[in-house]
Design an enzyme around this catalytic site. Sequence first.
Site, PDB file in Angstrom:
ATOM      1  N   SER A 269       0.754  -1.031   0.133  1.00 53.06           N
ATOM      2  CA  SER A 269       0.153   0.097  -0.112  1.00 53.06           C
ATOM      3  C   SER A 269       0.941   1.328   0.094  1.00 53.06           C
ATOM      4  O   SER A 269       0.360   2.139  -0.453  1.00 53.06           O
ATOM      5  CB  SER A 269      -0.906  -0.065   1.095  1.00 53.06           C
ATOM      6  OG  SER A 269      -0.180   0.043   2.305  1.00 53.06           O
ATOM      7  N   GLY A 271       3.769   1.714  -1.293  1.00 55.02           N
ATOM      8  CA  GLY A 271       4.820   1.799  -2.508  1.00 55.02           C
ATOM      9  C   GLY A 271       5.113   0.323  -3.091  1.00 55.02           C
ATOM     10  O   GLY A 271       4.532  -0.399  -2.966  1.00 55.02           O
ATOM     11  N   LYS A 287      12.989   1.489  -4.273  1.00 56.06           N
ATOM     12  CA  LYS A 287      11.783   1.330  -3.588  1.00 56.06           C
ATOM     13  C   LYS A 287      11.016   2.811  -3.643  1.00 56.06           C
ATOM     14  O   LYS A 287      11.597   3.799  -3.456  1.00 56.06           O
ATOM     15  CB  LYS A 287      12.027   1.297  -1.992  1.00 56.06           C
ATOM     16  CG  LYS A 287      10.910   1.208  -1.308  1.00 56.06           C
ATOM     17  CD  LYS A 287      11.291   0.740   0.381  1.00 56.06           C
ATOM     18  CE  LYS A 287      10.052   0.575   1.103  1.00 56.06           C
ATOM     19  NZ  LYS A 287      10.393   0.451   2.669  1.00 56.06           N
ATOM     20  N   ASP A 421       9.411  -4.924  13.110  1.00 56.18           N
ATOM     21  CA  ASP A 421       8.416  -5.791  12.194  1.00 56.18           C
ATOM     22  C   ASP A 421       9.090  -7.049  11.381  1.00 56.18           C
ATOM     23  O   ASP A 421       9.329  -7.111  10.327  1.00 56.18           O
ATOM     24  CB  ASP A 421       7.761  -4.902  11.124  1.00 56.18           C
ATOM     25  CG  ASP A 421       6.639  -5.327  10.214  1.00 56.18           C
ATOM     26  OD1 ASP A 421       5.871  -6.289  10.821  1.00 56.18           O
ATOM     27  OD2 ASP A 421       6.379  -4.939   9.219  1.00 56.18           O
TER      28      ASP A 421
END
Length: 695
Positions: A269, A271, A287, A421
Site C-alpha cells: 500500500s 509503495g 523502492k 516488524d
Amino acid sequence: MAALLASQSCCYGGETARVTKAIGFSSSLENHFTGEATQCYGSKSKRFRIEMRQSELPSKVGINGRSVKMVPASEVVKRKDGVNGSAGKGVNGASLVSSRNINGAASTLVKAPKKTTESYLPPPVEGVRVLPSDEGFSWADENYSSLQRSIDVWSFVISLRIRILFDNSKWAYVGGFTEEKQKSRRRETASWLRESVLQLGPTFIKLGQLSSTRSDLFPREFVDELSKLQDRVPAFSPEKAKRFIEAELGAPISVMYKEFEEQPIAAASLGQVHRAVLHNGEKVVVKVQRPGLKKLFDIDLRNLKLIAEYFQKSESFGTNDWVGIYEECALILYQEIDYINEAKNADRFRRDFRNINWVRVPLVYWDYSAMKVLTLEYVPGVKINNLDALAARGFNRSRIASRAIEAYLIQILKTGFFHADPHPGNLAIDVDESIIYYDFGMMGEIKTFTRKRLLDLFYSVYEKDAKKVMQNLIDLEALQPTGDLSSVRRSVQFFLDNLLSQSPDQQQTLAAIGEDLFAISQDQPFRFPSTFTFVIRAFSTLEGIGYILDPEFSFVKVAAPYAQELLDLKQRQRSGTQLVQEIRKQADDARSSTLSMPYRVQRIEEFVKELDSGDLKLRVRVLESERAARKATILQMATMYTVLGGTLLNIGVTFSNQGSQLVANGSFIGAGIFMLLVLRSMQRVNKLDKFEKMI
C-alpha cells in the site's frame, strides 16, 4: 515491501559478475575521472558533471562478489560547467561518461548500444499485478476529493461503532445471550473490519497492523483477525513509477540506471520495489513511494484525531489514553513514508551488526535516494519460512532458528535499536546461512534509561517480588498509579508464581506469556507503551518461526546465556556502589517515616475524639438497589422509545402509500430520532453493567 525479495536467490546462481570501469558509487575506484552530462530534464536537472575521487575507506564485499569501497556522498560534486568551464558533452541513457585514466590522460568511453542482447537483470517476477493509472481504489487517485475521503472514513467508523454496539448488547441476540454467540459475532465483525481496512487503503492497513500488536486495547477476536492482514494491493503503473523517480531524483531514469525493470518485484500500500542495475554493474532495488501518500495520510489522520479525542472523552471506551495512542501511531506512519529516515535506520542497523558475520543488511546508495525514493543493494535470499527451499539447499534449520532469536536479543539487550516488524517477509537466509534483514521503515529504540528500567524489571521478576515489579512498571509508565493497587499486586503475584514455578518441560511460549500479560491488563490500569508491545510481538513472531524451522526449538535455551550474563552483572553491581546507594535510600526512607510519625499519631487522636463525642458520622447507601432501580428506569424509557418509534414508522409507511409524502417524511424522521434514543439507552445500560463488574 520486501516480501518477494527472498524468493529471488536462484536468479543469480550462475551469472558471472561483470567488472566495468563506468561510474560506481560503491565500486572500487582506481582512477580519478570525471563525467559530464547535458541531458535537460525540467527545471530540476540541468547540465551537470559528476566528479569521483579515489576512496580510502575500508573495502567491503558487494553483492556481485567483488571487493568494493563505500564512497560517501561528500565525494560526489555536481557542477553545471565543464571540467575547465566549458560545456559538457551530452549523454543519453545508454552512454557512458568521459573519464581520465590514472596518468591524467583523457579517454572516452564508447556509447553503448540502446538495446543489448544480454541483460544484467534476471527474468521478471510473476504474480505482481500492475494497476493501470486510471483504475483501482478511490484512494489510488491522486486527485481524489478530501471531502469524499472524509465521508468514507466516517462511514467506516460509524458502521464499526454500530456493529460493536450490537456485539456487546445482550438484547441484540436472538434466542438469548451466550458468550459463544458473542465470540462468533465478534469474529464476523473482525472479518468485516479486515476487509474494510483493505478497501480504505494505506493509512488503515498500517493502523490495522499496528492494532494487531495491542492485545491490551482490543478484543482477542479483532487482534487475531488483524494479524492476518496482508499488505498486498496492486502495483501502480510503471510509467507513473518512472515519472515519480525522475521527479524526486531530478534526472532521467536512463542517466541514473543502466537498466531499470518496469515490472515491480513487490507491491504494497505504501509503495513498490523495482530491480535495477547501476552503470557500474551493481544490482540494486529501487523502492518507490506511492504518489499522493502524504496527502492521504494528512486527511486520514486529521479525521482519526477527532475520533481519538471523542474516545478520550467518552466513558464507554475505558480509561485508555486514546490521544496518546493516536500520536504514537501518527508518528510511526509518517516515519514509514520518510525514506531518508529509513535509509538512516538501515545504516545504523548495519553498523550495529558490523562485527557479526551471520547478519546481513543491504547497503544504502545515498546518491540514488531521496525522501520518497530509496535505492538499496540487491540482496536476494531464501524466505525464512520456506522450508522446501531451505531443505533443498541443505541449510541447518535449527541454527537458523537460534540465530533469529539471538540477533533480536542483541538488538534489545545490547544495541537498543531493534527491527519492529520481523515477519517472514522481512527475513531471508543467504547462501552461507546468514540472516538478511529487509524493510527498515518501522524500527524501535530503547533509550539507555528505559533499558536500565527494563533490566530492573527483569531482576524483580526473577526475584518474584510483586511490589518491585509494580514499581518498575510505574517507572516505565506501563502502570497507572491510581487508587488502590492491591488487586493489581495480587494479579502480578499470581502471574509470577505461575511463570516461575513451572519445570523446563512446562515452560510457556512467549506468545502465551504475552497473552497472560495482556489478559491482566484488561481488568487493571495497565498502559503498555508501543515499544513494549512491539518487542513482545516481535519475540512471539520469531518464536513461531523458530518452531516452524525446528520443532525442538527452545527460546529458553537460546536466551539462557544472555539472562545469566544479566544476573552476573547484577551481582557485581550489588557488591559495589549500588549496594551503598540502596543502604542510603533505605536510611532516607526510615528518616522520613520517623519525622512524619508525630503527625500520624495526632491524626489518630483526632479521629478517636470525634468517634467518642459522636461527631463522626457514617453514611451508608444501598448502591445495588439504586443501580437496579436506575437500570429499570432506563429500560422502561427504551421500551417507550421503541413503541413510539415503531408507531411513527407505521404512520409514515401508511401516509407514504396514500401519497402524503410530507407527513410520511416527518414520521420517518421522528422514528429515526426515537431509534437513536433507544441506542443511547442501551449504551447507558452497558455502562452500568461494566461498572458493576468493576466493583
